[in-house]
Write a protein that holds these residues in place. Sequence first.
Motif, PDB file in Angstrom:
ATOM      1  N   ASP A   1       0.906  -1.117   0.123  1.00 34.80           N
ATOM      2  CA  ASP A   1       0.023  -0.151  -0.074  1.00 34.80           C
ATOM      3  C   ASP A   1       0.830   1.259   0.125  1.00 34.80           C
ATOM      4  N   SER A   2       0.933   1.784  -1.156  1.00 36.31           N
ATOM      5  CA  SER A   2       1.799   3.012  -1.181  1.00 36.31           C
ATOM      6  C   SER A   2       1.610   4.223  -0.178  1.00 36.31           C
ATOM      7  N   THR A   3      -0.211   4.315  -0.166  1.00 34.44           N
ATOM      8  CA  THR A   3      -0.561   5.316   0.936  1.00 34.44           C
ATOM      9  C   THR A   3      -0.080   5.143   2.206  1.00 34.44           C
ATOM     10  N   ALA A   4      -0.101   3.633   2.783  1.00 38.23           N
ATOM     11  CA  ALA A   4       0.480   3.566   4.096  1.00 38.23           C
ATOM     12  C   ALA A   4       2.025   3.841   4.114  1.00 38.23           C
ATOM     13  N   ILE A   5       2.860   3.771   3.175  1.00 43.61           N
ATOM     14  CA  ILE A   5       4.091   4.241   3.075  1.00 43.61           C
ATOM     15  C   ILE A   5       4.304   5.393   3.315  1.00 43.61           C
ATOM     16  N   THR A   6       3.466   6.385   2.583  1.00 44.12           N
ATOM     17  CA  THR A   6       3.645   7.778   2.790  1.00 44.12           C
ATOM     18  C   THR A   6       3.169   8.220   3.895  1.00 44.12           C
ATOM     19  N   ASN A   7       2.133   7.676   4.661  1.00 44.24           N
ATOM     20  CA  ASN A   7       1.590   8.124   5.798  1.00 44.24           C
ATOM     21  C   ASN A   7       2.562   7.710   7.020  1.00 44.24           C
ATOM     22  N   LEU A   8       3.280   6.560   6.926  1.00 49.50           N
ATOM     23  CA  LEU A   8       3.838   6.082   7.994  1.00 49.50           C
ATOM     24  C   LEU A   8       5.345   6.209   8.196  1.00 49.50           C
ATOM     25  N   CYS A   9       6.095   6.451   7.032  1.00 51.72           N
ATOM     26  CA  CYS A   9       7.590   6.373   6.669  1.00 51.72           C
ATOM     27  C   CYS A   9       8.069   7.713   6.584  1.00 51.72           C
ATOM     28  N   SER A  10       9.428   7.546   7.188  1.00 51.93           N
ATOM     29  CA  SER A  10      10.266   8.755   6.776  1.00 51.93           C
ATOM     30  C   SER A  10      11.266   8.681   5.654  1.00 51.93           C
ATOM     31  N   HIS A  11      11.390   7.257   5.121  1.00 58.61           N
ATOM     32  CA  HIS A  11      12.290   6.873   4.215  1.00 58.61           C
ATOM     33  C   HIS A  11      11.674   5.783   3.385  1.00 58.61           C
ATOM     34  N   ALA A  12      11.826   5.716   2.169  1.00 66.69           N
ATOM     35  CA  ALA A  12      11.258   4.317   1.406  1.00 66.69           C
ATOM     36  C   ALA A  12      12.337   3.640   0.386  1.00 66.69           C
ATOM     37  N   ILE A  13      12.165   2.355   0.429  1.00 71.44           N
ATOM     38  CA  ILE A  13      12.978   1.518  -0.583  1.00 71.44           C
ATOM     39  C   ILE A  13      12.193   0.857  -1.450  1.00 71.44           C
TER      40      ILE A  13
ATOM     41  N   VAL B   1     -13.098   8.376 -15.869  1.00 75.96           N
ATOM     42  CA  VAL B   1     -11.993   9.484 -15.372  1.00 75.96           C
ATOM     43  C   VAL B   1     -12.393   9.285 -13.725  1.00 75.96           C
ATOM     44  N   GLY B   2     -11.206   9.779 -12.980  1.00 79.22           N
ATOM     45  CA  GLY B   2     -11.302   9.829 -11.721  1.00 79.22           C
ATOM     46  C   GLY B   2     -10.200  10.860 -11.369  1.00 79.22           C
ATOM     47  N   PHE B   3     -10.515  11.218 -10.010  1.00 77.18           N
ATOM     48  CA  PHE B   3      -9.702  11.958  -9.305  1.00 77.18           C
ATOM     49  C   PHE B   3      -9.289  11.793  -7.736  1.00 77.18           C
ATOM     50  N   TYR B   4      -8.302  12.254  -7.019  1.00 75.24           N
ATOM     51  CA  TYR B   4      -8.201  12.223  -5.766  1.00 75.24           C
ATOM     52  C   TYR B   4      -7.466  13.565  -5.186  1.00 75.24           C
ATOM     53  N   ILE B   5      -7.549  13.947  -3.916  1.00 75.64           N
ATOM     54  CA  ILE B   5      -6.829  15.038  -3.623  1.00 75.64           C
ATOM     55  C   ILE B   5      -6.000  14.483  -2.347  1.00 75.64           C
ATOM     56  N   LYS B   6      -4.636  14.731  -2.396  1.00 78.59           N
ATOM     57  CA  LYS B   6      -3.959  14.476  -1.531  1.00 78.59           C
ATOM     58  C   LYS B   6      -3.169  15.755  -0.763  1.00 78.59           C
ATOM     59  N   ASP B   7      -2.758  15.258   0.666  1.00 81.20           N
ATOM     60  CA  ASP B   7      -2.068  16.397   1.149  1.00 81.20           C
ATOM     61  C   ASP B   7      -0.341  16.303   0.744  1.00 81.20           C
TER      62      ASP B   7
ATOM     63  N   GLY C   1       1.529  12.787   0.458  1.00 80.76           N
ATOM     64  CA  GLY C   1       0.807  12.096  -0.532  1.00 80.76           C
ATOM     65  C   GLY C   1      -0.081  11.229   0.168  1.00 80.76           C
ATOM     66  N   GLN C   2      -0.769  11.663   1.321  1.00 77.42           N
ATOM     67  CA  GLN C   2      -1.886  11.056   1.950  1.00 77.42           C
ATOM     68  C   GLN C   2      -3.058  11.058   1.194  1.00 77.42           C
ATOM     69  N   THR C   3      -4.021  10.033   0.619  1.00 81.35           N
ATOM     70  CA  THR C   3      -5.073  10.372  -0.047  1.00 81.35           C
ATOM     71  C   THR C   3      -6.312  11.053   1.106  1.00 81.35           C
ATOM     72  N   LEU C   4      -6.827  12.207   0.789  1.00 76.35           N
ATOM     73  CA  LEU C   4      -7.924  12.664   1.476  1.00 76.35           C
ATOM     74  C   LEU C   4      -9.329  12.243   1.111  1.00 76.35           C
ATOM     75  N   PHE C   5      -9.532  12.247  -0.177  1.00 78.17           N
ATOM     76  CA  PHE C   5     -10.711  11.830  -0.579  1.00 78.17           C
ATOM     77  C   PHE C   5     -10.493  11.618  -2.113  1.00 78.17           C
TER      78      PHE C   5
ATOM     79  N   TYR D   1      -1.821  21.449  -0.882  1.00 80.39           N
ATOM     80  CA  TYR D   1      -2.615  20.003  -1.524  1.00 80.39           C
ATOM     81  C   TYR D   1      -2.609  19.957  -2.790  1.00 80.39           C
ATOM     82  N   SER D   2      -2.827  18.754  -3.549  1.00 81.77           N
ATOM     83  CA  SER D   2      -2.913  18.461  -4.994  1.00 81.77           C
ATOM     84  C   SER D   2      -3.864  17.718  -5.118  1.00 81.77           C
ATOM     85  N   PHE D   3      -4.411  18.118  -6.230  1.00 77.51           N
ATOM     86  CA  PHE D   3      -5.281  17.080  -7.017  1.00 77.51           C
ATOM     87  C   PHE D   3      -4.336  16.197  -8.119  1.00 77.51           C
TER      88      PHE D   3
END
Length: 480
Positions: free
Chosen positions: A215-227, A371-377, A380-384, A419-421
């Motif tokens: 889950d890439s969202t979990a990685i961006t939410n929880l981690c300070s560094h990613a591999i 067509v879809g979208f999401y907004i993230k902080d 990179g955490q998805t808000l909706f 934030y970004s769409f």
Amino acid sequence: MSSDKMMIKVDGVHKYYQIYDKPNDRLKQFIVPRLKRVLGRRHENYFKEFKALHDVSFEVKKGETVGIIGRNGSGKSTLLQMICGTLTPTQGQIETHGRIAALLELGSGFNPEFTGRENVYMNATVLGLTTEEVDERFDSIVAFADIGDFIDQPTKTYSSGMVVRLAFAVIAHVDADILVIDEALSVGDAFFVQKCMRFLRKFMEDKTVLFVSHDSTAITNLCSHAIWLENGRIRQQGSPKEVSEQYLEAQFQTNEEPQSPPATQNQSSTQAGSAAAVLQDKPAKATKSRTEFEDYHDMRRDFINATSLRNDIELFEFNPDAPSFGTRQANIVAMTLKDVDGKALSWIVGGENVALNVVCQTDKPMTSPIVGFYIKDRLGQTLFGDNTYIGTTPLTVQPGDQFCATFEFRMPTLPPGQYSFCAALAEGTQEDHVQHHWIHDALIIHSHSSFVVTGLVGIPMRSIRFGHLKDGKGSQIATP
């Protein structure tokens, strides 16, 4: 907060496995090469060598939370098992400092014939606690697990959720220095998962976590560094947001058609011009007088000034050159946020009703575009977000056609920050589709002032009351 103290060092690690086609080949490999070496003759191997990990190196310091992401078979679990000491590297070295607690397969070390109480003592002892330490923490472990009288029943009578509860409760009480997690938090009911997350957030404040997830969202939410591991090698490492975006792009590119060449400048100009035409209001509205224009903005200003709970959000223009991927046989050519009257916005107030228009153009026939979208902080955490697959009539478009998806919603109240769409154009179904254009950070918004102090989004309170109860009837005194 991280320090300079190194907790995990992985240096040039390789892990190879011997794969045998037939069971008797294993016996041949054990006997024949030895005989031929004694006779001074050359020998052949009866196995194929599988390289699970190849030249993996990285360091994790105290206080860091490092996420490892990758497809199934990329070597993530093998790496974690070597760090925990249950596997030995074929080549290279792994150093760890401090007590390690592993959430690899929760409950896998339990004896099903033992009671929960007996398994707690056995498991905690394996993790380094003495019997006296387990005695001191036993009541707290049982309270955390919340399985009631089942603590004295054999674990073979437990549901899978009860096993998870008990195993995590033990892990949470062993005072580990390093916590290794392999997808273990994807199980359990919502309340228990939240309890686990609260423990994990507290643990992350000053200790080390190695976290594996798809889950890439979990990685961006929880981690300070990613591999990012790919085929046993480190393909990329860095900030969780950047690594997760690149990993997501690679996931969508798998089994898709090669990307078409980018449009020429003339083509891009034509697309942009056509998109502008689609987004234009009717001619009568497009030629409004300056007085009407000013009246409209005066009305919006009055609405903003009348709002006691301000959340001023600035909008920036759609960026067609933002990082993106896909076949590019169809493209997103414009994104605009409008108000309820169809007028393009440059500022929004949190809580205001808005409509997001996503304009697309295709170079090929399409029978089921989505067509879809999401907004993230900023992390990179998805808000909706949402898409057009459910709730709309399937669309058929021809080469050169433009089409527009409109999403109407109430803009949430956002804490200060950027934030970004992100928008995407695909073809097919939710489960099986071709990604034509996925564009990151296509539309940036900036929340300048907000009453939100905690959480990802804010929910305005209609009123807040606080006071003494009167006459035992529950009446309250309203605050000023």
